[in-house]
Design a protein around this motif. Sequence first.
Motif, PDB file in Angstrom:
ATOM      1  N   VAL A 133      -8.566 -12.886   3.474  1.00 61.21           N
ATOM      2  CA  VAL A 133      -7.390 -12.107   3.850  1.00 61.21           C
ATOM      3  C   VAL A 133      -7.192 -11.098   2.735  1.00 61.21           C
ATOM      4  CG1 VAL A 133      -4.957 -12.148   4.478  1.00 61.21           C
ATOM      5  CG2 VAL A 133      -6.384 -14.169   4.926  1.00 61.21           C
ATOM      6  N   CYS A 134      -7.317  -9.822   3.042  1.00 64.65           N
ATOM      7  CA  CYS A 134      -7.310  -8.807   1.989  1.00 64.65           C
ATOM      8  C   CYS A 134      -6.301  -7.716   2.300  1.00 64.65           C
ATOM      9  CB  CYS A 134      -8.707  -8.199   1.848  1.00 64.65           C
ATOM     10  SG  CYS A 134      -8.815  -6.892   0.611  1.00 64.65           S
ATOM     11  N   HIS A 135      -5.359  -7.496   1.367  1.00 64.84           N
ATOM     12  CA  HIS A 135      -4.494  -6.321   1.438  1.00 64.84           C
ATOM     13  C   HIS A 135      -5.357  -5.143   0.965  1.00 64.84           C
ATOM     14  CE1 HIS A 135      -1.278  -9.197   1.955  1.00 64.84           C
ATOM     15  NE2 HIS A 135      -1.423  -9.679   0.746  1.00 64.84           N
ATOM     16  N   LEU A 136      -6.120  -4.594   1.897  1.00 64.17           N
ATOM     17  CA  LEU A 136      -7.174  -3.660   1.525  1.00 64.17           C
ATOM     18  C   LEU A 136      -6.626  -2.417   0.836  1.00 64.17           C
ATOM     19  CD1 LEU A 136     -10.219  -3.246   1.656  1.00 64.17           C
ATOM     20  CD2 LEU A 136      -9.908  -2.116   3.864  1.00 64.17           C
ATOM     21  N   GLY A 137      -5.456  -1.960   1.268  1.00 65.46           N
ATOM     22  CA  GLY A 137      -4.904  -0.732   0.717  1.00 65.46           C
ATOM     23  C   GLY A 137      -4.582  -0.796  -0.759  1.00 65.46           C
ATOM     24  N   ASP A 138      -4.331  -2.005  -1.288  1.00 67.93           N
ATOM     25  CA  ASP A 138      -4.039  -2.114  -2.721  1.00 67.93           C
ATOM     26  C   ASP A 138      -5.061  -2.973  -3.461  1.00 67.93           C
ATOM     27  OD1 ASP A 138      -3.111  -4.929  -2.528  1.00 67.93           O
ATOM     28  OD2 ASP A 138      -1.377  -4.078  -1.509  1.00 67.93           O
ATOM     29  N   GLY A 139      -6.134  -3.390  -2.798  1.00 62.12           N
ATOM     30  CA  GLY A 139      -7.210  -4.113  -3.474  1.00 62.12           C
ATOM     31  C   GLY A 139      -6.935  -5.565  -3.777  1.00 62.12           C
ATOM     32  N   ASN A 140      -5.973  -6.164  -3.088  1.00 67.19           N
ATOM     33  CA  ASN A 140      -5.640  -7.579  -3.317  1.00 67.19           C
ATOM     34  C   ASN A 140      -6.416  -8.436  -2.320  1.00 67.19           C
ATOM     35  OD1 ASN A 140      -2.522  -9.515  -3.121  1.00 67.19           O
ATOM     36  ND2 ASN A 140      -4.526 -10.082  -3.889  1.00 67.19           N
TER      37      ASN A 140
ATOM     38  N   ALA B 108      -7.232 -12.310  -6.017  1.00 75.83           N
ATOM     39  CA  ALA B 108      -7.868 -11.312  -6.878  1.00 75.83           C
ATOM     40  C   ALA B 108      -7.255  -9.936  -6.679  1.00 75.83           C
ATOM     41  CB  ALA B 108      -9.360 -11.251  -6.594  1.00 75.83           C
ATOM     42  N   SER B 109      -7.008  -9.248  -7.785  1.00 78.13           N
ATOM     43  CA  SER B 109      -6.604  -7.848  -7.734  1.00 78.13           C
ATOM     44  C   SER B 109      -7.760  -7.010  -8.267  1.00 78.13           C
ATOM     45  CB  SER B 109      -5.355  -7.614  -8.584  1.00 78.13           C
ATOM     46  OG  SER B 109      -4.939  -6.266  -8.490  1.00 78.13           O
ATOM     47  N   LEU B 110      -8.197  -6.045  -7.452  1.00 79.89           N
ATOM     48  CA  LEU B 110      -9.372  -5.250  -7.772  1.00 79.89           C
ATOM     49  C   LEU B 110      -9.129  -3.803  -7.359  1.00 79.89           C
ATOM     50  CD1 LEU B 110     -11.593  -7.770  -5.910  1.00 79.89           C
ATOM     51  CD2 LEU B 110     -11.840  -7.449  -8.379  1.00 79.89           C
ATOM     52  N   ARG B 111      -9.932  -2.902  -7.898  1.00 73.73           N
ATOM     53  CA  ARG B 111      -9.954  -1.580  -7.296  1.00 73.73           C
ATOM     54  C   ARG B 111     -10.495  -1.717  -5.872  1.00 73.73           C
ATOM     55  NH1 ARG B 111     -11.613   3.241 -11.463  1.00 73.73           N
ATOM     56  NH2 ARG B 111     -10.207   2.642 -13.172  1.00 73.73           N
ATOM     57  N   VAL B 112      -9.985  -0.883  -4.975  1.00 76.25           N
ATOM     58  CA  VAL B 112     -10.368  -1.011  -3.568  1.00 76.25           C
ATOM     59  C   VAL B 112     -11.884  -0.949  -3.409  1.00 76.25           C
ATOM     60  CG1 VAL B 112     -10.186   0.044  -1.284  1.00 76.25           C
ATOM     61  CG2 VAL B 112      -8.165  -0.102  -2.757  1.00 76.25           C
ATOM     62  N   ARG B 113     -12.531  -0.061  -4.132  1.00 73.91           N
ATOM     63  CA  ARG B 113     -13.981   0.099  -3.979  1.00 73.91           C
ATOM     64  C   ARG B 113     -14.750  -1.135  -4.433  1.00 73.91           C
ATOM     65  NH1 ARG B 113     -15.209   4.497  -8.820  1.00 73.91           N
ATOM     66  NH2 ARG B 113     -14.979   3.068 -10.577  1.00 73.91           N
ATOM     67  N   ALA B 114     -14.143  -2.005  -5.239  1.00 68.88           N
ATOM     68  CA  ALA B 114     -14.827  -3.198  -5.753  1.00 68.88           C
ATOM     69  C   ALA B 114     -14.687  -4.402  -4.834  1.00 68.88           C
ATOM     70  CB  ALA B 114     -14.297  -3.550  -7.143  1.00 68.88           C
ATOM     71  N   VAL B 115     -13.833  -4.318  -3.810  1.00 66.77           N
ATOM     72  CA  VAL B 115     -13.594  -5.474  -2.940  1.00 66.77           C
ATOM     73  C   VAL B 115     -14.872  -5.958  -2.265  1.00 66.77           C
ATOM     74  CG1 VAL B 115     -12.437  -6.237  -0.823  1.00 66.77           C
ATOM     75  CG2 VAL B 115     -11.138  -5.036  -2.604  1.00 66.77           C
ATOM     76  N   PRO B 116     -15.700  -5.088  -1.664  1.00 72.08           N
ATOM     77  CA  PRO B 116     -16.926  -5.597  -1.029  1.00 72.08           C
ATOM     78  C   PRO B 116     -17.862  -6.301  -2.011  1.00 72.08           C
ATOM     79  CG  PRO B 116     -16.433  -3.394  -0.222  1.00 72.08           C
ATOM     80  CD  PRO B 116     -15.505  -3.647  -1.374  1.00 72.08           C
ATOM     81  N   GLU B 117     -18.023  -5.767  -3.206  1.00 68.48           N
ATOM     82  CA  GLU B 117     -18.890  -6.423  -4.187  1.00 68.48           C
ATOM     83  C   GLU B 117     -18.333  -7.780  -4.590  1.00 68.48           C
ATOM     84  OE1 GLU B 117     -20.807  -5.846  -8.668  1.00 68.48           O
ATOM     85  OE2 GLU B 117     -19.752  -4.169  -7.723  1.00 68.48           O
TER      86      GLU B 117
ATOM     87  N   LYS C 113       1.833   7.704   5.611  1.00 67.80           N
ATOM     88  CA  LYS C 113       2.178   7.089   6.900  1.00 67.80           C
ATOM     89  C   LYS C 113       1.511   5.718   7.051  1.00 67.80           C
ATOM     90  CE  LYS C 113       2.841  11.441   9.479  1.00 67.80           C
ATOM     91  NZ  LYS C 113       2.493  12.384   8.398  1.00 67.80           N
ATOM     92  N   VAL C 114       0.527   5.410   6.217  1.00 67.14           N
ATOM     93  CA  VAL C 114      -0.113   4.087   6.267  1.00 67.14           C
ATOM     94  C   VAL C 114       0.849   3.067   5.657  1.00 67.14           C
ATOM     95  CG1 VAL C 114      -2.082   2.682   5.562  1.00 67.14           C
ATOM     96  CG2 VAL C 114      -2.409   5.106   6.092  1.00 67.14           C
ATOM     97  N   MET C 115       1.451   2.269   6.493  1.00 64.37           N
ATOM     98  CA  MET C 115       2.410   1.247   6.059  1.00 64.37           C
ATOM     99  C   MET C 115       1.706  -0.032   5.620  1.00 64.37           C
ATOM    100  SD  MET C 115       5.537   2.547   6.697  1.00 64.37           S
ATOM    101  CE  MET C 115       6.686   1.243   7.103  1.00 64.37           C
ATOM    102  N   ALA C 116       0.608  -0.363   6.281  1.00 64.05           N
ATOM    103  CA  ALA C 116      -0.153  -1.569   5.939  1.00 64.05           C
ATOM    104  C   ALA C 116      -1.587  -1.374   6.398  1.00 64.05           C
ATOM    105  CB  ALA C 116       0.448  -2.801   6.604  1.00 64.05           C
ATOM    106  N   CYS C 117      -2.529  -1.898   5.627  1.00 65.02           N
ATOM    107  CA  CYS C 117      -3.948  -1.873   6.000  1.00 65.02           C
ATOM    108  C   CYS C 117      -4.574  -3.161   5.484  1.00 65.02           C
ATOM    109  CB  CYS C 117      -4.648  -0.655   5.404  1.00 65.02           C
ATOM    110  SG  CYS C 117      -6.359  -0.470   5.989  1.00 65.02           S
TER     111      CYS C 117
ATOM    112  N   VAL D 297       0.832  -1.202   0.000  1.00 66.81           N
ATOM    113  CA  VAL D 297       0.000   0.000   0.000  1.00 66.81           C
ATOM    114  C   VAL D 297       0.869   1.255   0.000  1.00 66.81           C
ATOM    115  CG1 VAL D 297      -0.229  -0.051   2.523  1.00 66.81           C
ATOM    116  CG2 VAL D 297      -1.878   1.220   1.158  1.00 66.81           C
ATOM    117  N   ARG D 298       2.029   1.196   0.643  1.00 66.66           N
ATOM    118  CA  ARG D 298       2.921   2.360   0.669  1.00 66.66           C
ATOM    119  C   ARG D 298       4.066   2.249  -0.319  1.00 66.66           C
ATOM    120  NH1 ARG D 298       5.598   5.671   5.737  1.00 66.66           N
ATOM    121  NH2 ARG D 298       7.046   6.887   4.479  1.00 66.66           N
ATOM    122  N   TYR D 299       4.691   1.081  -0.409  1.00 66.40           N
ATOM    123  CA  TYR D 299       5.932   0.958  -1.163  1.00 66.40           C
ATOM    124  C   TYR D 299       5.780   0.256  -2.501  1.00 66.40           C
ATOM    125  CZ  TYR D 299       8.055   2.289   3.290  1.00 66.40           C
ATOM    126  OH  TYR D 299       8.402   2.959   4.428  1.00 66.40           O
ATOM    127  N   GLY D 300       4.617  -0.305  -2.772  1.00 66.79           N
ATOM    128  CA  GLY D 300       4.416  -1.022  -4.018  1.00 66.79           C
ATOM    129  C   GLY D 300       4.882  -2.465  -3.932  1.00 66.79           C
TER     130      GLY D 300
END
Length: 485
Positions: A391-398, A361-370, A260-264, A168-171
């Motif tokens: 288990v979702c890397h929410l900050g990058d939509g994974n 799955a890789s998605l736009r963050v807003r599409a994760v709930p759907e 400052k968000v290192m992980a979400c 989410v921060r460093y790619g």
Amino acid sequence: MPDTLAPATAAGPADAALLDDLGGILGPKGLLTGPDMAGYLSDWRDRISGRAVAVALPASTAEVAAVVRLCNARGIALYVQGGNTSLCGGSVPDPSGRALLLSTRRLNAVREIDPVSNIAVVESGMVLAHLHELAGRHDRIFPMHLGSEGTAQIGGLISTNAGGVSAVRYGTMRNLVAGLEVVLPDGEVISRLGGLRKDNRGYDWKQLFIGGEGTLGIITAAALNLHARMTARSDALMAVASPEQAVRVFERLRARFDTKVMACEMVSGTEVALTLKHVPGLRFPLAEMPDWMVLVELGDIGGAEALQDALQTCLGELLEEGVIDDAVLCQNLRESQELWKWRHSFSEANKKAGHGIVFDASLRVRAVPEFLARAIPAAAELAPWAVPLVVCHLGDGNAHLIMLNRAEDRHLIADMEALTHAMFDRIHDIIADLDGSFSAEHGVGRKLVDEMVARQPAAEIALMRAIKRGIDPQGRFSPGVIVAD
């Protein structure tokens, strides 16, 4: 899906000659045969197995090149393997028994640490946790963190373009590589390890090998981007009512704290409960197990107290507004480490609990709930006994959806391979409908080869195959991986 293979046959004259030549290149510590190869011939989850003439363990780039030239001359296919932590089987040889497996385990030297330029040049067999230690000695960090960092090697992480919790921060790994040294299928070595921030000398060829899973070349060394060590850290666990609320939490955190968000991370209560059951020594800080949780790590180079106070204020606002239902703010480094220890234990727990059909799955963050709202019921129609774990890397939509078939339910499954492919069809259709990708950070390997050919545009597949033929015209490197004919 386990592959049941016949035992390897005894070496014939051609094999014996090959082994003699390999021994001459690698020395007594550089070659494994027979039962000594066992740990290299199956993937981490013991689902994909293969056979090999031998396992080569070169200790230098020159030895790698010599082995490649020998295999090229003898018409021998070659697979490369790092820490063997892959979840897609790309580093496991095929069942033919006619390939050589090359392990990078002995390629683990540190060539240079340059804290002024924030560059580390290391060989591909270095374990990620060791690189963390090295960077720390120079007051730097290498910001790649995942559950397998005690065994995962740098070359494998590059070859699969690994992501991890800090993307989410460093790619992803693609953002952390400044240069590569690679052995090509003809044994030639190309190297650009200068670690330059700007370099327009033609095509950026390193990008072909990042995510290439060993199909185009063998990475022997890498120049990697280091970053400043955070002097302040603050971690929290939040209970939320739904994935939609989790996305709202991330939006608020990003708006308040930005980089400052290192992980979400968003995780399901089913995954946490399973992990607490199967991995001893873990502590869960909330009084009750919620259906959904968000874990956040903040980092800064400023004062620790100010960051902690800011996160505490933010949590209070989210509680007051009803965005979150409960929260725990870690008070010290020990509590932070405990929080992330159970997060990094998920894969271990899932392996112990049964057979998970895993979606990456890789998605736009807003599409994760759907995605979750559609995918979980679709998978449950095929396997109503399966436990959905998220288990979702929410900050990058994974978003990782794991449909866990517990050991006690295996008798309900007539054909695990057929069930897996039926789920692939349904869930990957949903991912495509949301304009996402069915491979976010695990790679393609052998597991998703059919999906690649069936789902990617024909022009893309043709381009990939043209690149493969141009660099590896004989198809010697990792046949059957990514875009097999």
